[in-house]
Design a protein around this motif. Structure first.
Motif, PDB file in Angstrom:
ATOM      1  N   VAL A   8      27.070 113.835  20.590  1.00  0.00           N
ATOM      2  CA  VAL A   8      28.584 114.098  20.539  1.00  0.00           C
ATOM      3  C   VAL A   8      29.503 113.154  19.130  1.00  0.00           C
ATOM      4  N   THR A  54      37.996 117.782  24.365  1.00  0.00           N
ATOM      5  CA  THR A  54      36.831 117.813  25.028  1.00  0.00           C
ATOM      6  C   THR A  54      36.451 118.449  25.952  1.00  0.00           C
ATOM      7  N   ILE A  71      27.866 109.756  23.315  1.00  0.00           N
ATOM      8  CA  ILE A  71      29.015 109.436  22.583  1.00  0.00           C
ATOM      9  C   ILE A  71      29.442 108.733  21.493  1.00  0.00           C
ATOM     10  N   CYS A  92      26.455 109.673  31.368  1.00  0.00           N
ATOM     11  CA  CYS A  92      27.073 109.176  30.170  1.00  0.00           C
ATOM     12  C   CYS A  92      26.965 107.616  29.200  1.00  0.00           C
ATOM     13  N   ARG A 295      31.917 102.011  20.498  1.00  0.00           N
ATOM     14  CA  ARG A 295      30.563 103.008  20.452  1.00  0.00           C
ATOM     15  C   ARG A 295      29.716 101.480  19.460  1.00  0.00           C
TER      16      ARG A 295
END
Ligand code: AMP
Ligand code: GLY
Length: 703
Positions: A8, A54, A71, A92, A295
């Motif tokens: 993503v 989402t 992500i 994930c 992230r």
């Protein structure tokens, strides 16, 4: 079967991640906000949709039966994409909405650090409308402060006194303004220092992979001027530190991240799986924590992804499935520099337009290209309002990487600009000076340091001196050959010398024949016998060494490597030739009187008797006093057995020594020669050793 991975995001960060996924053998399924031309090219399938939609991302993932999702940006994390993917049975790499608060709520992160007594947090207070009357007093108390909206700001809502806020009144107004759109505002102590990013993968299960440290450049223009941006470029160094950081600094940052991860688990009862990207600052009071992101950094990911030697798909699985501690991630020891081209007017009033991007094929640029917020139309690439294209140079030195990145970046045609100063020596010296001023730490500068060996166009010439099996010399020769096969013959063993003619105990002749290297033997026992003296007579030893030195000169040796050489070596050799040795003990450990505790023979036995918990081997420079020279590299530890009875000591010592050879000596000794050959090891006037310009008072710990 390829592992199907959903990615993503659509920036340069995700382009770099996409490359790593493809290199790891993934089938790539990309959900992008903007169609990234680079990701499009390598994806098995892609979809374009809003970052916070989402449902659309999950639908795309399910349609394509992906196994695992990575992500990239914070927006989908904040919107809870991980919660929904996990509900759909997709593993994930990225935290749930609740855990993403580490980034999305400044107060969550700050309160957590405080509650669990983790070091590194600045003084702070959180204010809501209900207690906003106390803001003024706190601003006055702090004097210098930073105001942060308690929520996602894209790096742009943070205002610093003296920079963006010129008075307490202005600061108070800004706080009140924030409270109109946010529930709370964080006011904290302003810190002074140099910032760096430490990105860490964690599985929420005690497993961590810390990536090399990176420094980003937030300001838009050269010399750190202009408005704040998402990041104009970044660099990393081949030793995974930064020129203004010591290994201890980075260790401290790692420790903070590991403690915060444990605190997150305690606090929420759930496992944080994904990236913890800590924004740290080296200050006069040590390493401080500015913030966490949930992230990878952009651009920081573009620096480190190309260095990853470990399969990234495996890493992602290990994170998502909770067995990261079992993986030993490795990175290429290279320096990197990333430079972004951005539209003219960025960030305040960017102009969009067509750009021409140089290519590896046509323009022979050596940089890696990562697309960010651009649009590919029928007639070419167009900029949008955000950062355009990132170019990354990878080389042995920061200077080399800068050259590669700058060359490519300056070839982009169109209404764009970039920062020319990122990764340049001038800017880096400014950073180093800044830290030096703050902390008083002396970092060697290029002017005062002298390389132990200065690389030439020819390989560094090594002489191997040995008395026994020569297993270390073999490892050195193996690295020599490996490097040669890779087309970079950094060093070459040009002669082998032994002090014993007894071929039953010494392999020197066999190794020399095998590798076709000139071989010399001067039997020490015979030498003394002929002179009617004993081995303690140092005058004779010096005469003997003068003969050895003659041979070394004849072969133009640059470095003498002792490889199980049983004689003490004296000035005729060590006074004229850089001489190194490996020692099966941790020479950094000192006894009460400051002497090296495990110098000399029998060191392994003494370590066992002293019940040290672990043993390491060290490489060092050879001086006349045995094992007293400066330590260069330090191996990873080998655990010592507990509760050894007296009768077993010899046997255990022997076993341990064998283990230390394999896990210590054989790893650090060839690597020491490689670093020497690359000119990375230097000394200052006092003889203190530096690696890549940074002091390594107690040696550089490998791994
Ligand atoms: P943050 O989003 O919290 O990382 O803040 C953005 C930028 O503001 C950081 O990269 C720093 O340059 C600056 N900053 C944040 N907190 C502080 C602080 N306590 N002291 C000084 N500068 C800060
Ligand atoms: N490099 C800044 C960020 O990714 O937030």
């Amino acid at each position: 079967m390829k592992t199907k991975v959903l990615l993503v995001g659509s920036g340069a960060r995700e382009h770099a991640i996409a490359d790593a996924l493809i290199a790891g053998g993934a089938g790539l399924y990309a959900y992008m906000q903007l169609l990234n031309p680079g990701i499009k090219k390598i994806a098995a399938k892609f979809a374009v949709g809003k970052a916070d939609d989402t449902a659309a991302a999950v639908r795309f993932a399910k349609e394509n039966s992906v196994e695992i999702a990575v992500i990239g940006p914070e927006v989908p994390l904040a919107a809870g994409v991980v919660d929904e993917l996990e509900k759909a049975g997709i593993k994930c790499v990225g935290p749930t909405k609740q855990l993403a608060q580490l980034e999305t709520s400044k107060s969550f992160a700050r309160e957590l650090v405080k509650k669990y007594g983790i070091e590194g947090g600045p003084k702070f207070k959180v204010f809501a409308k209900s207690n906003s009357s106390q803001i003024k007093g706190y601003l006055e108390e702090l004097g210098e402060y930073v105001v942060k909206p308690d929520g996602l700001t894209g790096g742009k809502g943070v205002k610093v006194s003296g920079e963006h806020l010129s008075s307490n009144d202005e600061a108070l107004n800004y706080c009140n303004e924030i409270l109109n759109s946010h529930n709370s505002v964080v006011v904290e102590e302003k810190l002074d220092g140099e910032e760096f990013s430490l990105q860490t993968l964690t599985d929420g299960n005690g497993g961590f992979v810390h990536f090399p440290a990176v420094q980003d450049h937030k300001r838009a223009f050269d010399n750190d001027s202009g408005p704040n941006t998402g990041g104009m470029g970044s660099y990393s160094d081949s030793n995974f530190l930064l020129p203004f950081l010591t290994a201890e600094d980075v260790e401290q940052a790692k420790k903070i991240t590991e403690k915060v991860a444990a605190a997150v688990k305690k606090e929420t009862g759930t496992s944080y799986k994904g990236v913890m990207y800590g924004g740290f600052m080296k200050t006069a009071k040590g390493i401080k924590l500015l913030e966490y992101n949930a992230r990878f950094g952009d651009p920081e990911a573009t620096n480190i992804m190309p260095l990853l030697k470990t399969n990234f798909v495996e890493l992602c699985k290990a994170v998502a499935e909770g067995w990261l501690a079992k993986l030993n991630a490795e990175f290429e020891h290279k320096a990197t520099v990333c430079k972004y081209v951005v539209p003219e007017g960025y960030p305040d009033s960017p102009v969009t337009g067509k750009i021409e991007v140089p290519s590896v094929e046509k323009d022979y640029i050596k940089a890696l290209i990562y697309y960010a917020a651009v649009e590919e139309k029928a007639d070419g690439i167009y900029t949008t309002k955000s950062r355009g294209v990132a170019f990354v140079g990878v080389a042995d030195t920061i200077a080399g990487a800068e050259k590669i990145a700058e060359e490519a970046t300056s070839m982009v045609k169109g209404k764009v600009f970039h920062r020319k100063d990122i990764g340049t020596r001038q800017l880096i010296e400014k950073r180093v000076e800044h830290v030096k001023r703050l902390t008083g730490t002396e970092f060697g500068t290029a002017a005062t340091l002298k390389p132990l060996y200065t690389p030439k166009s020819e390989p560094m010439r090594v002489a191997g001196l040995m008395s026994g099996s020569g297993s270390n010399l073999r490892r050195i020769l193996e690295l020599q050959q490996q490097l040669k096969r890779q087309g970079k013959e950094l060093f070459k063993v040009v002669m082998i010398f032994t002090d014993t003619a007894d071929e039953a105990v010494c392999n020197a002749k066999r190794i020399a024949e095998e590798y076709k290297i000139p071989y010399y033997c001067n039997d020490m026992q015979e030498y003394y016998k002929k002179r009617g003296s004993n081995r303690r007579d140092m005058k004779i030893r010096q005469e003997y060494d003068a003969e050895t030195a003659k041979l070394l000169r004849m072969h133009k040796a640059d470095v003498v490597a002792l490889c199980g050489y049983m004689s003490i070596i004296t000035n005729p050799v060590i006074g004229s030739f850089l001489t190194v040795n490996v020692h099966p003990a941790d020479l950094r450990i000192k006894d009460g009187s400051g002497k090296r505790k495990y110098a000399g023979a029998e060191c392994v036995k003494r370590a066992i008797l002293n019940v040290e918990k672990e043993a390491r081997s060290t490489t060092h420079i050879v001086t006349e006093e045995v094992d007293a020279g400066q330590v260069l590299l330090v191996s990873k530890p080998v655990k010592l057995p507990k509760g050894i009875s007296n009768g077993e000591i010899d046997k255990v010592a022997h076993e341990l020594q064998e283990k230390l050879k394999e896990e210590g000596d054989w790893k650090i000794y060839p690597e020491t020669l490689r670093m020497l050959a690359e000119g990375r090891l230097a000394a200052d006037q006092k003889g203190a050793i530096y690696l890549d310009g940074k002091p390594i008072q107690e040696g550089h710990v490998m791994g």
